[in-house]
Design a protein around this motif. Structure first.
Motif, PDB file in Angstrom:
ATOM      1  N   LYS A  83       2.860   2.209   9.419  1.00 13.24           N
ATOM      2  CA  LYS A  83       2.016   1.628   8.378  1.00 13.24           C
ATOM      3  C   LYS A  83       0.709   2.406   8.303  1.00 13.24           C
ATOM      4  CE  LYS A  83       3.816  -2.992   9.455  1.00 13.24           C
ATOM      5  NZ  LYS A  83       4.403  -2.649  10.766  1.00 13.24           N
ATOM      6  N   SER A  84       0.072   2.380   7.127  1.00 14.41           N
ATOM      7  CA  SER A  84      -1.195   3.072   6.945  1.00 14.41           C
ATOM      8  C   SER A  84      -2.315   2.051   6.760  1.00 14.41           C
ATOM      9  CB  SER A  84      -1.121   4.012   5.737  1.00 14.41           C
ATOM     10  OG  SER A  84      -0.784   3.282   4.567  1.00 14.41           O
ATOM     11  N   ILE A 121      -3.948  -3.231   6.822  1.00 13.97           N
ATOM     12  CA  ILE A 121      -2.653  -2.562   6.935  1.00 13.97           C
ATOM     13  C   ILE A 121      -1.968  -2.614   5.570  1.00 13.97           C
ATOM     14  CG2 ILE A 121      -0.342  -2.636   7.954  1.00 13.97           C
ATOM     15  CD1 ILE A 121      -1.520  -3.829  10.441  1.00 13.97           C
ATOM     16  N   CYS A 122      -1.398  -1.487   5.156  1.00 16.53           N
ATOM     17  CA  CYS A 122      -0.571  -1.437   3.957  1.00 16.53           C
ATOM     18  C   CYS A 122       0.900  -1.501   4.345  1.00 16.53           C
ATOM     19  CB  CYS A 122      -0.813  -0.136   3.188  1.00 16.53           C
ATOM     20  SG  CYS A 122      -2.495   0.058   2.585  1.00 16.53           S
ATOM     21  N   SER A 123       1.695  -2.158   3.522  1.00 24.23           N
ATOM     22  CA  SER A 123       3.140  -2.093   3.735  1.00 24.23           C
ATOM     23  C   SER A 123       3.632  -0.690   3.402  1.00 24.23           C
ATOM     24  CB  SER A 123       3.856  -3.117   2.853  1.00 24.23           C
ATOM     25  OG  SER A 123       3.729  -2.765   1.488  1.00 24.23           O
ATOM     26  N   GLU A 181       5.205  -7.202   3.721  1.00 27.06           N
ATOM     27  CA  GLU A 181       4.243  -7.604   2.691  1.00 27.06           C
ATOM     28  C   GLU A 181       3.795  -9.051   2.818  1.00 27.06           C
ATOM     29  OE1 GLU A 181       7.381  -6.491   2.129  1.00 27.06           O
ATOM     30  OE2 GLU A 181       7.461  -5.209   0.336  1.00 27.06           O
ATOM     31  N   GLY A 182       4.584  -9.885   3.532  1.00 26.83           N
ATOM     32  CA  GLY A 182       4.198 -11.281   3.616  1.00 26.83           C
ATOM     33  C   GLY A 182       5.269 -12.129   4.270  1.00 26.83           C
ATOM     34  N   HIS A 219       9.892   1.570  -3.611  1.00 25.94           N
ATOM     35  CA  HIS A 219       8.843   0.692  -4.107  1.00 25.94           C
ATOM     36  C   HIS A 219       7.980   0.231  -2.938  1.00 25.94           C
ATOM     37  CE1 HIS A 219      12.336  -1.810  -3.152  1.00 25.94           C
ATOM     38  NE2 HIS A 219      11.493  -2.802  -2.907  1.00 25.94           N
ATOM     39  N   GLN A 220       6.815  -0.265  -3.293  1.00 22.44           N
ATOM     40  CA  GLN A 220       5.808  -0.667  -2.303  1.00 22.44           C
ATOM     41  C   GLN A 220       4.902  -1.676  -2.982  1.00 22.44           C
ATOM     42  OE1 GLN A 220       2.979   2.468  -1.526  1.00 22.44           O
ATOM     43  NE2 GLN A 220       2.717   1.872   0.601  1.00 22.44           N
TER      44      GLN A 220
END
Length: 246
Positions: free
Chosen positions: A228-229, A102-104, A72-73, A185-186
């Motif tokens: 990842k999506s 990109i999503c986490s 995420e960072g 969680h996301q």
């Protein structure tokens, strides 16, 4: 909980996983845009400075590296654990999901955690879980209810459907989230101004007990997706047209 404590990309079967509890989110305060931006930028600067220092003077082998990376960072471990105090605190400078496309991934941790998410102008955070997220009553000074909805978790194996429960943290806001051990969680930020201040009361116990080769926060993470999506799967702040609200 992990098969290999040192594994940084261990995957759990998303079809079989059931959360043992629920995440709980507390709306804390909404700030004027200039105030929110000042807070977010000040904390993000600490993270960025730590990573510049790490690039210029890499941490020697066998010494705790405080500048690390999450999906995420970028992360700066502000307060590391020590013998007799098995907890740590870190700051995260969120990546802009839309910028990276990109999503986490959905994931869980071997220890509970407490997270404060802070957004600045033109930035939201989409918080997601495989279980409904309990949103507590807002404290004073909060403008309206938080947006919540469900959609389908992306990237599942063929024939596997899992519902994803989402809460949108609006711009210029602080929210607190209590994440029990082992609960999915996301986090995905859309926009450039978002940080996390997070406390891990338990995860560092495993570091010392298992004798991991160095302290790497990713080693306490278990993912619920192999890949990842794209950003299109986590950038929306409202439910898809064909998905009813919970």
């Amino acid at each position: 909980m992990k098969e290999s404590p040192d594994h940084e990309d261990e995957i759990l079967d998303v079809e079989r996983h059931q959360d043992p509890s629920r995440n709980r989110l507390t709306p804390v305060v909404q700030l004027p845009p200039d105030v929110a931006l000042s807070v977010v930028e000040a904390l993000a600067r600490l993270v960025r400075a730590a990573h510049r220092t790490e690039r210029e003077r890499p941490t020697p082998d066998g010494v705790l590296r405080q500048a690390q990376e999450f999906e995420e960072g970028d992360v700066f471990m502000l307060e590391p654990p020590f013998e007799g105090y098995f907890a740590d605190r870190y700051l995260m400078d969120f990546y802009d999901t839309a910028e990276r496309d990109i999503c986490s991934r959905m994931h869980l941790h071997t220890g509970l955690r407490f997270v404060r998410m802070m957004t600045g102008p033109e930035t939201t955070i989409r918080v997601s879980s495989l279980s409904p997220i309990s949103v507590r009553p807002a404290t004073g000074g909060w403008a309206g209810p938080m947006n919540t909805f469900t959609d389908a978790l992306p990237g599942t194996p063929a024939g596997v459907h899992r519902e994803r429960h989402n809460v949108i943290v609006p711009p210029n806001s602080w929210v607190d989230m209590q994440i029990p051990r082992g609960v999915s969680h996301q986090f995905n930020a859309v926009g450039p101004n978002a940080v996390i201040d997070s406390v891990h009361p338990e995860e560092s116990i495993e570091t010392l007990r298992e004798g991991m080769s160095g302290y790497r926060m990713m080693a306490q993470t278990i993912f619920l997706a192999k890949d990842k999506s794209p950003a299109s799967t986590c950038a929306d702040t409202t439910a898809p047209a064909d998905t009813p609200h919970p």
